[in-house]
Write a protein that holds these residues in place. Sequence first.
Motif, PDB file in Angstrom:
ATOM      1  N   GLU B 233       0.836  -1.202   0.000  1.00 25.39           N
ATOM      2  CA  GLU B 233       0.000   0.000   0.000  1.00 25.39           C
ATOM      3  C   GLU B 233       0.872   1.253   0.000  1.00 25.39           C
ATOM      4  O   GLU B 233       0.552   2.240  -0.659  1.00 25.39           O
ATOM      5  N   GLY B 234       1.976   1.173   0.734  1.00 30.76           N
ATOM      6  CA  GLY B 234       2.889   2.312   0.763  1.00 30.76           C
ATOM      7  C   GLY B 234       3.474   2.567  -0.609  1.00 30.76           C
ATOM      8  O   GLY B 234       3.574   3.707  -1.056  1.00 30.76           O
ATOM      9  N   THR B 235       3.840   1.494  -1.286  1.00 31.28           N
ATOM     10  CA  THR B 235       4.391   1.651  -2.620  1.00 31.28           C
ATOM     11  C   THR B 235       3.353   2.272  -3.549  1.00 31.28           C
ATOM     12  O   THR B 235       3.667   3.126  -4.371  1.00 31.28           O
ATOM     13  N   VAL B 236       2.121   1.818  -3.391  1.00 25.33           N
ATOM     14  CA  VAL B 236       1.060   2.378  -4.227  1.00 25.33           C
ATOM     15  C   VAL B 236       0.939   3.873  -3.982  1.00 25.33           C
ATOM     16  O   VAL B 236       0.859   4.666  -4.923  1.00 25.33           O
ATOM     17  N   LEU B 292      11.089  -4.099  -7.500  1.00 20.54           N
ATOM     18  CA  LEU B 292      12.186  -3.318  -8.085  1.00 20.54           C
ATOM     19  C   LEU B 292      11.848  -2.955  -9.517  1.00 20.54           C
ATOM     20  O   LEU B 292      12.132  -1.849  -9.978  1.00 20.54           O
ATOM     21  N   ILE B 293      11.237  -3.905 -10.210  1.00 20.69           N
ATOM     22  CA  ILE B 293      10.849  -3.611 -11.589  1.00 20.69           C
ATOM     23  C   ILE B 293       9.859  -2.459 -11.600  1.00 20.69           C
ATOM     24  O   ILE B 293       9.965  -1.535 -12.400  1.00 20.69           O
ATOM     25  N   ALA B 294       8.910  -2.516 -10.673  1.00 19.06           N
ATOM     26  CA  ALA B 294       7.943  -1.416 -10.600  1.00 19.06           C
ATOM     27  C   ALA B 294       8.658  -0.104 -10.327  1.00 19.06           C
ATOM     28  O   ALA B 294       8.331   0.932 -10.924  1.00 19.06           O
ATOM     29  N   ALA B 295       9.646  -0.138  -9.448  1.00 17.78           N
ATOM     30  CA  ALA B 295      10.352   1.089  -9.103  1.00 17.78           C
ATOM     31  C   ALA B 295      11.072   1.660 -10.314  1.00 17.78           C
ATOM     32  O   ALA B 295      10.937   2.847 -10.628  1.00 17.78           O
ATOM     33  N   PHE B 296      11.808   0.823 -10.984  1.00 18.47           N
ATOM     34  CA  PHE B 296      12.573   1.358 -12.115  1.00 18.47           C
ATOM     35  C   PHE B 296      11.669   1.693 -13.291  1.00 18.47           C
ATOM     36  O   PHE B 296      11.955   2.603 -14.065  1.00 18.47           O
ATOM     37  N   SER B 297      10.591   0.945 -13.408  1.00 22.00           N
ATOM     38  CA  SER B 297       9.628   1.291 -14.454  1.00 22.00           C
ATOM     39  C   SER B 297       9.054   2.672 -14.175  1.00 22.00           C
ATOM     40  O   SER B 297       8.893   3.494 -15.078  1.00 22.00           O
ATOM     41  N   SER B 298       8.780   2.913 -12.909  1.00 16.70           N
ATOM     42  CA  SER B 298       8.271   4.228 -12.528  1.00 16.70           C
ATOM     43  C   SER B 298       9.289   5.310 -12.871  1.00 16.70           C
ATOM     44  O   SER B 298       8.944   6.351 -13.436  1.00 16.70           O
ATOM     45  N   LEU B 299      10.524   5.044 -12.526  1.00 16.78           N
ATOM     46  CA  LEU B 299      11.586   6.013 -12.821  1.00 16.78           C
ATOM     47  C   LEU B 299      11.595   6.324 -14.311  1.00 16.78           C
ATOM     48  O   LEU B 299      11.707   7.478 -14.730  1.00 16.78           O
ATOM     49  N   SER B 300      11.449   5.284 -15.084  1.00 19.93           N
ATOM     50  CA  SER B 300      11.490   5.444 -16.530  1.00 19.93           C
ATOM     51  C   SER B 300      10.301   6.256 -17.033  1.00 19.93           C
ATOM     52  O   SER B 300      10.460   7.223 -17.777  1.00 19.93           O
ATOM     53  N   HIS B 301       9.120   5.887 -16.600  1.00 18.34           N
ATOM     54  CA  HIS B 301       7.934   6.595 -17.087  1.00 18.34           C
ATOM     55  C   HIS B 301       7.936   8.050 -16.663  1.00 18.34           C
ATOM     56  O   HIS B 301       7.584   8.944 -17.425  1.00 18.34           O
ATOM     57  N   GLY B 328      -0.692   7.014 -12.838  1.00 13.59           N
ATOM     58  CA  GLY B 328      -1.276   6.723 -11.531  1.00 13.59           C
ATOM     59  C   GLY B 328      -2.165   5.492 -11.590  1.00 13.59           C
ATOM     60  O   GLY B 328      -2.058   4.591 -10.757  1.00 13.59           O
ATOM     61  N   ILE B 329      -3.025   5.448 -12.579  1.00 10.99           N
ATOM     62  CA  ILE B 329      -3.954   4.316 -12.673  1.00 10.99           C
ATOM     63  C   ILE B 329      -3.186   3.024 -12.933  1.00 10.99           C
ATOM     64  O   ILE B 329      -3.383   2.010 -12.266  1.00 10.99           O
ATOM     65  N   ASN B 330      -2.287   3.090 -13.903  1.00 13.60           N
ATOM     66  CA  ASN B 330      -1.633   1.852 -14.318  1.00 13.60           C
ATOM     67  C   ASN B 330      -0.679   1.314 -13.273  1.00 13.60           C
ATOM     68  O   ASN B 330      -0.606   0.104 -13.065  1.00 13.60           O
ATOM     69  N   ILE B 334      -0.545  -2.292 -11.662  1.00 14.72           N
ATOM     70  CA  ILE B 334       0.624  -3.186 -11.684  1.00 14.72           C
ATOM     71  C   ILE B 334       0.981  -3.617 -10.258  1.00 14.72           C
ATOM     72  O   ILE B 334       1.209  -4.792  -9.980  1.00 14.72           O
ATOM     73  N   LEU B 335       1.007  -2.643  -9.358  1.00 15.10           N
ATOM     74  CA  LEU B 335       1.396  -2.986  -7.990  1.00 15.10           C
ATOM     75  C   LEU B 335       0.354  -3.871  -7.315  1.00 15.10           C
ATOM     76  O   LEU B 335       0.682  -4.733  -6.507  1.00 15.10           O
TER      77      LEU B 335
END
Lengths: 461, 483, 641
Positions: B233-236, B292-301, B328-330, B334-335
Amino acid sequence: MLVILILFITGLCTMFASLHPNKALPKYLGILGILIALVTLHLRLGLGLDFPAFFTMFPLTRIMTVIALFLILILFILQRKYEKDYDWSAVYSLMLFSTCGVILLLGQQNLLILFLGIEIMSIPLYVLAASKKTQAASLEAGLKYFILGAFASAFLLFGIALVYGTTGSFVMNEIIHIQNINGVQLPAYFHIGYIFIIIAILFKMAVAPFHFWSPDVYDGSPTVVTTFMTTLVKLGSSVTMYYILVGYFRHQFDNYFKFLLPIICVSFLLGAILGLAQNNVKRMLAYSSISHIGFVLTGIILGIALQDMSLFVFYLLTYTLSSLIVFSILDYIENGNAVFLDHLNGLSKHQPLLAVAFAIGILSMAGIPFTGGFIAKYRVLTGIYQINGWMFAIGLLSSAVAAGYYLKTLNRIFFYENNQENFAIKNIYLVVIMVILSIMILILGTLPELLLQGIHKYFLA
Amino acid sequence: MQLILILPLIVALVAFFMPNKLVKEFSLAFSGSFFLLSLYVLFKYDPLNYYNFIYYNETFLVGTGGSLHIGLDSIGVMMFALTNFVIFYVNIMAWEKTYTRSFYGCVFLMQFALIGVFASLNAILFYFFWELALLPIYYIVYKWGNGKELNKTFVRFFIYTFVGSLFILAAFILFAVETKSGSFEITEMAKNSLTGKTQILYTIFLLIGFGVKIPIFPLHSWQPSTYRKAPAEGTVLLSGIMLKMGLFGLLRWLVPFQDDALPIIQKVVIILAIIGTVYGAIIALRRNDLKLIAAFSSLSHVGLITAGIFAYKFVGFQGVAFQMLVHGINIVGILYIFDIIERSTGTRYLSDLGGISSKSPLFSALTLIIIIGTIAVTPLTNGFPGEFLLLMSVFLYNPILGILAGSTIILGAAYLLRVYQRAFMGEVSEHVSNFKAVSAFDLTALGFIALLVLVLGIYPQFILDISANGSQYLTNLLELKNN
Amino acid sequence: MILAKILILSPIVGFLINLILGKKLGKASGILGTVAVLISFICAIFMYQKVVSDGAYEVPFFTWMHISTLHIGFSLWVDELSSWMMLIITGIGTLIHLYSIGYMSHDKGIGRFFAYLNLFIFSMLMLVLGGNFIMLFVGWEGVGLCSYLLIGFWFKNVEYGHAARKAFIMNRIGDLGLLMGLFLCIQNFGTINFNEINSIAAGDLALKASGQLGLYQPYIYTAITLCLFIGAMGKSAQIPLYTWLPDAMAGPTPVSALIHAATMVTAGIYLVVRNAALFELAPFTLNTILVIGMATSILGAMIGLFQNDIKKVLAYSTVSQLGLMFVALGVGAYTSAMFHLTTHAFFKALLFLGAGSVIHAMSGEQDILRMGGLRNKIKLTHLTFAIGTLAIIGAPFMSGFFSKDEILEKLYNHSPVVWGFALASAAITIIYMVRVYTLTFWGKFRGSQEQESHLHESPSSMTLPLIILAIFSIFGGLFNLPHILGGGLSQKMAYWLSNINSLKVLPPHTSHLSHSTEIMLMLIATAVVLVLGSFAFLKFKKQTNDQLVKPRFGFSLWGEKKFYVDELYHNLVVKPMESMSDFCFYYVEHYFIQPIVFGSTRLFYGVGQLLRTAQNGNIEYYLAYIAVAVVIILTSILFVF
């Protein structure tokens, strides 16, 4: 003057009341005395008792006196868990005497009163610091404080002597007048005297590099005494500094305020960086207070430059309030004398309200918005920026670094498991007062104009 | 309508004192109704009337330059809706778990602060809400985070964000003092302008302050570890909405005050943002930990969005607004998926996963839709319009950078499809073999996100109409100042 | 108008129903999917007639995006080109759907399969019908996505998943090119509408024809067209982006047929034809296309020569044929390319479906070395496969003969050298196609006993499409007969297509070939086919088992290993990417990004610890500090102020 008298008499009464078998009696007497003093202030009684050449109730004095009385009232009301096995009668009376000194400082008109006030404020403190007779640390703290304090008093006296030597007067208005007439032609030793007086007050305020006593004394003293020191003593000495800068030596301000700036910067940085390396919460907060007093000093300078006293008054108010919260809760937590980070572990599980109040106090010290600390710090910082960009940067940097150790305490409280049982004792007085105080801090942080306008109306109208 | 803003605070206070048993239902119900309410606000948004519904101006914080000046403009109203969406989904995700009341209290406090951030029209007020938003997330991350070295991670997160916000404060003070106006009202600030060195300082300070939150390369080192250790939830909250605070901050507090448009800083930021875009995507190519993938994907987007802001073009701003919403939605989707996987299999490492498709076809179908939507520039999903416009704006700024940024459409496909392939396709792995069936509750919630992916992809004009106003305002302002 | 809407919506409705109800429908989903495409096909026929008689028209749906001056309508543009493509897509698509009913009848995921197929058809229709670049891009990405879904249809197999991902990512590289071309159009022309871009290009063409400078710099056209060509490369599997296509064989065979024949790979050709006017303004791009097309054609053919997987051979033959089409585009023979695209669609669909039928009969066996002698077992399949083979090698009077001949003729007109290369490519095609055919259907059966016992002809739903496609493979040439043979049908297709906007504006194509040269070229091609074809047939027919399985070496080993292109890519692109990823994560993050903050905290901690030593608790030190401080202050005041 009447307030001082009342407090003095109350002090005497409490001292004698300690002979009475009821151990709680001194405390109630003290509370009664303070309340009476507050009422006198409200009714503006005893104005005729002022001596224009010695002591006057300025509006600032009235504000500060109310704050001071309020602080000491709360200190008195708080119930302490070890109240029973510790001789409190002397503590109460000594605190009252010391408060007399503080109030004397708040309304001084005369260098002699200044000296007197400083001494009346300090001497009971030396005793208070050493009041846990069974503990070596406490005794050591008292002794250290005494020796260093005496050193500072010597400076002060020497400074006063030099100033008297050149101006031939102790009285504020006369000194100002003489400077007016003579302009820059005052002899050099007048200036040296002036500097010496300032240094002595800097010592009392515990501004770096005259701060060395404070971590040791804060740490060694009983926590209640530490609380007293970070609140009332800071109040008294800061106001004294204000009087010196803008009262006695108004004409020297433009010449000399610049030498205070490096001192302030050093305070900012030392307070922040040294606090980071501490495990002992009281020492940590001592360093934090060094940093804060740097801000107060800046506030004083700015207040003079911008003709806005509220800068430092507000800062002092929020700072004393938040340290009152924090130290009172440390007082509750303390086990023995020192409070280490480990002692804070898991407070939130057992005393959620106390934990939240502590958090608000700490956040206010850290200058997080929605607390009074933010408004205070923010206003001072805005002012600093106008004086010097680099100082502004250092101020921000110190806030950032200090946030690091404030955070450490919060982490302990909220996220660590408790490893001791001493949080089980419920103390309803403490909780209620702390909650009220923390709400006050929040109000100061969100609706400061309420307070400012209220003060304005009450004291100046 | 101004009550909308204060309502979450009241709910937060109630949640703090509720019994733990009831608080879950209470929070879900309230966050759900907030979300519906914000949809109503979104649908009723009238582009002709700049600050719709919510506009309020009252003295506040006298002596600091602060005032209670709030209003939701076009991009703000989208962020308002997104906030409520994310908070709603945080509550949905928390449904299956056992959180205490303080969690829900923090979440609503956060909502209050976030809405404040998006609605503030006064710099000091903005800063107030900005800091307030940080406190609950600190609490959530530390309290319910897990993993080794949580403390270290948390300290890093704290230092970064706290120092970042001090930079913001410094920038605002700088602005007020240097322009001698002393006012922090956005309307007043817009009348003044900084020049020369102070403007550069202002820009850099805000870039650092907001850049930490976004995060802009190379200020992102807090991000991967925090995402990893924080509860789902925190990550979200962090990636769904908090990083939009930074982007929104840039749009509201930096772009309108760019007088000389500072071409060098513009170029540097775009280059950094695009480095981040490519860098994040490249790192995500090989990571094993889903978070981690979510994190770096976020960085990228987010890098691409930042680049879009600094292209200073209408299409860019439109893309930014759209993509902020869509990201935000996507990312919530994903998370959420990752969380379901972790909950059902007990692991979130790709090497342990495989063959979820065989176990739960519907879940994997929804996952595929959301993943396809997240892969940049896939038409008829919501990932298309925003990223398309962003790439276009960057391309129009500089074709070479445009091509570099465009590589994200290849890399994005590569790492996200890798996740899908490893986790969902192939033979059923040991961890997946006792995959718990995904509940109808989760499937419905995910289905709604998938629906949003498609609906916004097929008819993006609805959102673009709303944001057009704000984008036009920014474009006009920049043109006016540059000419 | 309504027809166009039905045409586009029918597959999407089929998709939705199959997706949602696929499990419940079971085999009915196949029929549903087929009918959906059939409806589209019927609509396409009517639409084609309408277009031929009344001219092109636009079908607007709604405004998709509207960003300041850029208006992106969700609208269709129906003209001769798009409706011709439509016919191929839906026509062959229907047959492939029909075929799939039989082919996939044993698969559990049949509903999902038909859903994807329908979506594929929809995307492809979007691609060819889109009136602007964005709509084209929608379809363009859509087919990429569908190919991903279909190639990875059997998701339990990890290899298939890899192939699907590879296809998607390779396509994405092309997409990036297309996207950049699109941005360049917006940047320079301010529009993405094909007709508007076309009229801009037409204006410049006219200016150029009259010897003046164009409105836009030539390099702009070169850049745009190069970008578009990169897009075409990805979709139409040209060097260097061709490796996904053979791997795409991982999907069920009808999918291969769909991808290779009717949809997807033709998108690149379509894109170039659609923007022919732009390409005509960029000679450099045309030459690039020519060279790359030629190289692809020959490389594809060479690799095809050494493959043993029946589908792989066909896949490389597609790569090769597509190369040939691009060669045609490179010399400006747009309609010839379209013609070959059409005939290729027929016979390649036929070949793939035939191969599918063989595989079906062989219980999933794809290796031609394990087949042989099937001509008696599955007669219908054999017959149709033979027709397909004849068509692709360009046996006289089959459809492939005419289309290939037309291209060769245009190439000869351009340059005899190019013609020579193309002829060589065609010659290799003859050899490997005959090889596949012969090894599969002639000689002795080389498979296992079990496979032999299961040999059976496919059901009628599978053979019917084969028969129809075979008929078209024979007579498909009638669409565009050469002048010399033509009569009333001569160059009919070229005539139709010349009406579309992008071709209308081109300068008239002048052929300086005499009739006798044309006939000579035709005869040469015929001779090559006959000689090589019969030679190869005889050679492979006689080959024994041992000769076949004998390990290869030298050049043919290279060929069998596809010239190690995959490995090359793996080492040049994939591996460096992966090491870069690890490098960034383990080194850059750790040694560069993280110290930014931890370095500063350590600094403060260090300084703090250092200063702490001053606070040692000894009062004499404190006094000394104070004294020093006082002295410093006093001296500084004395000296500074």
